[in-house]
Design an enzyme around this catalytic site. Structure first.
Site, short mmCIF file in Angstrom:
data_model
loop_
_atom_site.label_atom_id
_atom_site.label_comp_id
_atom_site.label_asym_id
_atom_site.label_seq_id
_atom_site.Cartn_x
_atom_site.Cartn_y
_atom_site.Cartn_z
CE LYS A 1 -3.30 -3.09 0.67
NZ LYS A 1 -2.32 -4.26 0.49
CB THR B 1 8.84 -4.87 -0.51
OG1 THR B 1 8.29 -4.78 0.72
CG2 THR B 1 9.65 -3.34 -0.94
CG ASN C 1 8.44 -8.25 3.56
OD1 ASN C 1 9.04 -7.21 3.87
ND2 ASN C 1 7.18 -7.96 3.00
CD GLU D 1 10.70 -4.19 3.45
OE1 GLU D 1 9.60 -4.12 2.87
OE2 GLU D 1 11.20 -3.63 4.39
CG HIS E 1 6.54 -9.13 -13.13
ND1 HIS E 1 6.40 -9.07 -14.76
CD2 HIS E 1 5.74 -9.69 -12.86
CE1 HIS E 1 5.51 -9.86 -15.12
NE2 HIS E 1 4.97 -10.34 -14.12
NE ARG F 1 19.79 4.35 -1.80
CZ ARG F 1 19.20 4.24 -0.69
NH1 ARG F 1 19.95 4.05 0.62
NH2 ARG F 1 17.88 3.94 -0.72
CE LYS G 1 20.15 8.24 0.73
NZ LYS G 1 20.90 8.67 -0.20
#
EC number: 2.7.1.26
Length: 155
Positions: free
Chosen positions: A21, A27, A29, A79, A84, A104, A107
């Site tokens: 949402k 993602t 998990n 995650e 797609h 990266r 952060k």
């Protein structure tokens, strides 16, 4: 992380309820035991690679490994955002993942907008890097090849 590419498969679990949402970037998990069993030298941060769900096609993905400081997690999480559009949720499905590169460090963000903007930047950068020939060949890795007998049995 010395262990790249890192291959793993796990069952997709329900998350903290933020994923699909908000922030509009769904993602998948990883279960706690998979997170706990990552190599000790895995740095937190954003990675990229390839993923498939069940015996489906292999797609580009970005993976966040860490504490998600914006959401103030108290447990490390992993995650994956698969590039797609899936027709339905795939909780309980087997997720096959090859993490091939590091983007990266993790952060914190001062707003949801800046978090979303960073994730979108990560996605664009991952797409470019995964188009490199040495990364593309991992998409065809035997790890993603499902034995034909499994497909015939309807699994």
């Amino acid at each position: 992380m010395r262990h790249l590419p890192y291959f793993c498969c796990c069952q997709v679990v329900r998350s903290f309820g933020r994923g699909p949402k908000q922030p509009g970037i769904p993602t998948a998990n990883f279960p706690e035991q998979v997170v706990d069993n990552l190599p000790a030298d895995v740095s937190t941060g954003v990675y990229y690679g390839w993923a498939s769900v069940g015996s489906g096609d292999v797609h580009k993905m970005v993976v966040s490994i860490g504490w998600n400081p914006y959401y103030k997690n108290t447990k490390k999480s992993v995650e994956a955002h698969i590039m797609h559009t899936f027709k339905e949720d795939f909780y309980g499905e087997i997720l096959n993942v090859a993490i091939v590169g590091y983007l990266r460090p993790e952060k914190n963000f001062d707003s949801l907008e800046s978090l979303i903007s960073a994730i979108q930047g990560d996605i664009e950068e991952a797409k470019k890097r995964l188009d490199l020939p040495e990364r593309l060949k991992l998409k065809e890795d035997n790890f993603f090849q499902v034995p034909k007998s499994k497909i015939m049995n309807g699994h």
